[in-house]
Design a protein around this motif. Structure first.
Motif, mmCIF file in Angstrom:
data_model
loop_
_atom_site.group_PDB
_atom_site.id
_atom_site.type_symbol
_atom_site.label_atom_id
_atom_site.label_comp_id
_atom_site.label_asym_id
_atom_site.label_seq_id
_atom_site.Cartn_x
_atom_site.Cartn_y
_atom_site.Cartn_z
ATOM 1 N N GLY A 130 0.808 -1.214 0.000
ATOM 2 C CA GLY A 130 0.000 0.000 0.000
ATOM 3 C C GLY A 130 0.838 1.260 0.000
ATOM 4 N N ARG A 131 0.211 2.340 -0.327
ATOM 5 C CA ARG A 131 0.900 3.632 -0.316
ATOM 6 C C ARG A 131 0.914 4.169 1.105
ATOM 7 N NH1 ARG A 131 1.898 6.580 -4.938
ATOM 8 N NH2 ARG A 131 1.494 5.459 -6.864
ATOM 9 N N LYS A 132 2.037 4.771 1.465
ATOM 10 C CA LYS A 132 2.208 5.270 2.826
ATOM 11 C C LYS A 132 1.705 6.712 2.940
ATOM 12 C CE LYS A 132 4.444 1.512 4.075
ATOM 13 N NZ LYS A 132 4.285 0.740 2.837
ATOM 14 N N THR A 133 1.200 7.011 4.105
ATOM 15 C CA THR A 133 0.777 8.373 4.429
ATOM 16 C C THR A 133 1.657 8.894 5.560
ATOM 17 O OG1 THR A 133 -1.533 8.018 3.771
ATOM 18 C CG2 THR A 133 -1.105 9.818 5.310
ATOM 19 N N LEU A 134 2.217 10.071 5.362
ATOM 20 C CA LEU A 134 2.998 10.719 6.422
ATOM 21 C C LEU A 134 2.107 11.722 7.129
ATOM 22 C CD1 LEU A 134 5.835 11.199 7.743
ATOM 23 C CD2 LEU A 134 6.084 13.107 6.146
ATOM 24 N N GLU A 135 1.919 11.520 8.415
ATOM 25 C CA GLU A 135 1.125 12.456 9.214
ATOM 26 C C GLU A 135 2.059 13.319 10.048
ATOM 27 O OE1 GLU A 135 -1.892 10.567 11.505
ATOM 28 O OE2 GLU A 135 -2.914 9.725 9.754
ATOM 29 N N ILE A 136 1.779 14.618 10.089
ATOM 30 C CA ILE A 136 2.644 15.549 10.819
ATOM 31 C C ILE A 136 1.904 16.142 12.008
ATOM 32 C CG2 ILE A 136 3.894 16.085 8.694
ATOM 33 C CD1 ILE A 136 2.432 18.782 8.634
ATOM 34 N N ASN A 137 2.669 16.462 13.040
ATOM 35 C CA ASN A 137 2.113 17.044 14.262
ATOM 36 C C ASN A 137 2.285 18.566 14.208
ATOM 37 O OD1 ASN A 137 1.398 17.809 16.815
ATOM 38 N ND2 ASN A 137 2.824 16.465 17.892
ATOM 39 N N PRO A 138 1.221 19.323 13.984
ATOM 40 C CA PRO A 138 1.346 20.785 13.837
ATOM 41 C C PRO A 138 1.794 21.495 15.110
ATOM 42 C CG PRO A 138 -0.956 20.160 14.021
ATOM 43 C CD PRO A 138 -0.179 18.886 13.924
ATOM 44 N N ASN A 139 1.686 20.819 16.247
ATOM 45 C CA ASN A 139 2.064 21.436 17.520
ATOM 46 C C ASN A 139 3.551 21.263 17.843
ATOM 47 O OD1 ASN A 139 -0.674 22.110 18.041
ATOM 48 N ND2 ASN A 139 -1.045 20.025 18.752
ATOM 49 N N HIS A 140 4.250 20.450 17.048
ATOM 50 C CA HIS A 140 5.656 20.177 17.334
ATOM 51 C C HIS A 140 6.533 21.309 16.795
ATOM 52 C CE1 HIS A 140 9.442 18.030 17.744
ATOM 53 N NE2 HIS A 140 8.805 17.128 18.468
ATOM 54 N N PRO A 141 7.535 21.764 17.582
ATOM 55 C CA PRO A 141 8.380 22.894 17.146
ATOM 56 C C PRO A 141 9.161 22.617 15.850
ATOM 57 C CG PRO A 141 9.247 21.857 19.161
ATOM 58 C CD PRO A 141 7.883 21.320 18.950
#
Length: 238
Positions: free
Chosen positions: A131-142
């Motif tokens: 499957g294709r991977k999804t990168l999720e990012i944390n908007p609260n991280h500096p």
């Protein structure tokens, strides 16, 4: 934990396929947190806030998707078999800056390892089911906030590109996936360390200057003289 959701830690390699067959228990459906499209209960206020955050970070997610697509299809990871579906703002992350998840019906990291370990593995099937991977990012991280600022200033920022690639590869490792070329990750880490120390990462290597024989001989003569003086002083004291 923040949402007060019960989590089952499945350590045995047989747990995952068993739960896929079981599907639910006492009316409660099992959901893998490693898969994309995990739905969490949200209030209307939380939904509105999340929508605004997505718009704020859209320049970063679009740029990151293009960067990773180039990395996995033409760059150092083109032979890794990793395909990127999207980069998006996460609802599940609280402490980590990023996480990699797979599509809803694709193999998890554990399933990929089991299938690749088979003696008569079907590489085409593994590639299709990974499957294709999804990168999720944390908007609260500096780190993510700093990357957004760098990308807004310049999309060609080399430090931002190196950081984006390193974060993705380390997220793959943390999520249990394998990376085909560890040396590419190591080289990027070296580049980031060089920049942090104020050293040009592209500076050429220089051979160490070794003193010539005359200088070494002079130093040895000086050491011998000091030893002789020391022995003479000791005799006079006796």
């Amino acid at each position: 934990k923040k949402k007060d959701i019960e989590v089952l830690m499945l350590a045995d390699h047989l747990d995952e396929p068993c739960l896929q067959k079981l599907a639910d228990y006492e009316g409660k459906k099992f959901v893998s947190i490693q898969k994309a499209d995990v739905k969490l209960d949200e209030s209307e206020e939380e939904k509105k806030r999340f929508s605004k955050v997505k718009d704020m970070f859209k320049p970063l997610t679009d740029w990151w998707k293009e960067t990773l697509t180039e990395l996995t299809e033409k760059g150092a990871m083109k032979d890794a078999g990793v395909k990127i579906e999207k980069v998006e703002v996460s609802k599940r992350l609280t402490d980590s800056p990023v996480v990699v998840v797979t599509s809803q019906f694709g193999y998890s990291a554990q399933q990929e390892r089991v299938m690749k370990a088979q003696a008569f593995q079907n590489k085409e099937q593994i590639s299709m089911m990974s499957g294709r991977k999804t990168l999720e990012i944390n908007p609260n991280h500096p780190i993510i906030a700093d990357l957004l600022a760098k990308v807004k200033a310049s999309k060609e920022n080399s430090a931002a590109k190196d950081t984006a690639a390193v974060l993705f590869q380390t997220a793959l490792i943390e999520s249990g996936y394998e990376i085909a070329d560890p040396s590419a990750l190591v080289n990027r880490v070296y580049r980031l360390m060089s920049k942090e120390l104020g050293v040009d990462p592209d500076a050429p290597l220089k051979e160490v200057d070794v003193p010539e024989e005359e200088e070494e001989a002079e130093e040895e003569d000086g050491d011998d003289k000091d030893e002789d003086d020391k022995d003479k002083d000791e005799k006079e004291e006796l």
